[in-house]
Design a protein around this motif. Structure first.
Motif: not given
Length: 483
Positions: A347, A359, A380
């Motif tokens: 992230l 996000l 992710i």
């Protein structure tokens, strides 16, 4: 710089020493204390011009003592230092009557400047402002230095009605800041009304802002109150102000100057008792240079600017934001997830062109679609690359959908012979594709708008507007379920 007597209170000996020596180099007389008890003795014996105090002291809370100290020393500015770097702390410091709030770690040069300002303004009254206590759940997350500056500015404006202009890229949380200013201020019991200039046809903006009378234009079958009237006594948030047409800018400027307006087609003057907060992701000075935005309106709006940082400029906040969004998703009925050890690194490495909104949408999608309780770095990566939590089948194989649309459009153009179709073709085609997509998505989730917004990858307000535009009733789809 005029010299003064400064009392520095902190239980950390290293901080006391560093601050004392820095202020002495500025020419000030400095005494220090390590506790509330020592502070009280120093206030009586040293009689400082300025107090610099930490919040967390071994025998009390420095912030709680601010009103008591000001009662005995009404002209003494108090500068609060705190490692609890949240908006609530900044607002509470202002509410208690502190002259300034500095988050730890602070810059010595900035502290020096603030002390100088405090001495220069020492004669001004600094009683507690009439500000409502901050809410427990303030929806602004992050402790990074850029966010601390935002918090400090918010804390300064909640007690007054100054016009605020919020600047920042799309997805940085401009409406959240506007709501925080409203909810923490004196108008919090009155309406907060938001209007997005980019989402309203230019011919309807004046009617949306100021309302209209019956018969003012074709289709105006009854009197309708505009956003200014709906927000009376409260706050009007003008989002995407950079997209406001020039003619509407002229009328808005007149309202801001005169404090009153009339409805479209009306003659009665209405007093505008609203606080104005505007926001934009556009470069307004560049628009002014290109004659796309009124310079006089810009100066009316830009009384207190708040620049929101892009998420890539506050990457230290990403972990806290991510956990907050996963908790929020769980509270709304999605599966509870947690981040794996490698997920935060993934992230933090992303550029986040869509900022905080991107996000949040990513994590909501993972919470909705992942079968695993722990979100991994691999998941992710896959989600950021355009996939979901699991490999998704291709929506349309080959050129199936494209070929079908091309066939229909060819027939449509052919139906006009040598002529062209009416203007506005792009919007009509999008509407014809969008409406069935919305109906099918809502049917698949039994009318659950929150779930539908997640599947579509749009926010709930956008979905609601689209449902209204297409006259789609989610309640009927909830009852009928998928076909």
């Amino acid at each position: 710089m005029s010299a003064g007597r400064i009392l520095v209170v902190d239980d950390d000996a290293a901080i006391r020493t560093v601050v004392r020596e820095a202020l002495r180099r500025d020419g000030h007389i400095v005494e220090t204390a390590a506790s509330v008890a020592e502070q009280r003795r120093a206030l009586a014996s040293f009689d400082p011009h300025v107090l610099v105090t930490d919040v967390m002291l071994p025998d009390g809370n420095g912030l709680d003592l601010v009103p008591e100290i000001l009662a005995g020393h009404p002209n003494m500015p108090i500068i609060v230092l705190s490692a609890q770097n949240t908006l609530a702390t900044a607002v509470r410091a202002t509410e208690q009557g502190a002259f300034e709030y500095l988050p730890k770690p602070f810059d010595l040069a900035e502290l020096s400047r603030v002390v100088a300002d405090a001495l220069a303004m020492r004669s001004a009254a600094s009683g507690a402002d009439d500000v409502s206590p901050p809410a427990e759940d303030i929806p602004l997350i992050g402790r990074s230095p850029p966010m601390q500056e935002v918090y400090r500015t918010i804390a300064r404006v909640v007690a007054n009605d100054l016009t605020v202009l919020i600047l920042g890229e799309s997805g940085t949380g401009k409406e959240l800041v506007a709501r925080a200013i409203h909810d923490l201020g004196r108008r919090k019991t009155k309406p907060f009304v938001a209007i997005n200039m980019a989402a309203i046809p230019r011919e309807l903006i004046e009617s949306e802002l100021f309302g209209h009378e019956r018969g003012a234009f074709t289709g105006a079958q009854m009197r309708t109150a505009g956003k200014f009237e709906q927000a009376q006594g409260g706050t009007l948030f003008l989002d995407e102000i950079g997209d406001m047409p020039m003619e509407a800018q002229t009328r808005l400027l007149r309202v801001l100057q005169e404090g009153e307006f009339t409805t479209v087609g009306g003659a009665r003057t209405i007093r505008a008792d609203v606080r104005i907060i505007a926001a934009t992701h556009k470069d307004l000075p560049a628009m002014i240079a290109a004659n796309g935005f009124r310079e006089d309106l810009f100066y009316r709006l830009n009384v207190v600017p708040i620049a929101l940082p892009a998420l890539r400029d506050r990457s230290s906040d990403i972990g806290e934001l991510a956990r907050h969004f996963l908790d929020k998703a769980a509270q709304e009925g999605l599966s509870r997830k947690r981040l794996g050890e490698d997920a935060l690194a993934r992230l933090a490495a992303h550029g986040w062109p869509g900022n905080v909104r991107e996000l949040e949408n990513l994590l909501r999608r993972l919470a909705a679609l992942s079968r695993e309780d722990v979100i991994s770095g691999r998941m992710i990566d896959q989600a950021l690359a355009g996939g979901g939590a699991e490999p998704m089948p291709q929506l349309f194989a080959g050129r199936g959908l494209e070929d079908s649309i091309e066939t229909h459009l060819s027939a449509y153009f052919a139906s006009f012979g040598a002529d062209l179709p009416p203007d506005g073709l792009y919007d009509r085609i999008l509407a014809e594709v969008e409406a069935p997509l919305l109906r099918m998505t809502l049917a698949a989730v039994k009318g659950n708008q929150l779930r539908a917004a997640d599947l579509l990858g749009i926010n709930r307000n956008t979905l609601r507007k689209k449902l209204t535009d297409h006259a789609i009733d989610p309640g009927r789809l909830r009852r009928s379920g998928p076909a």
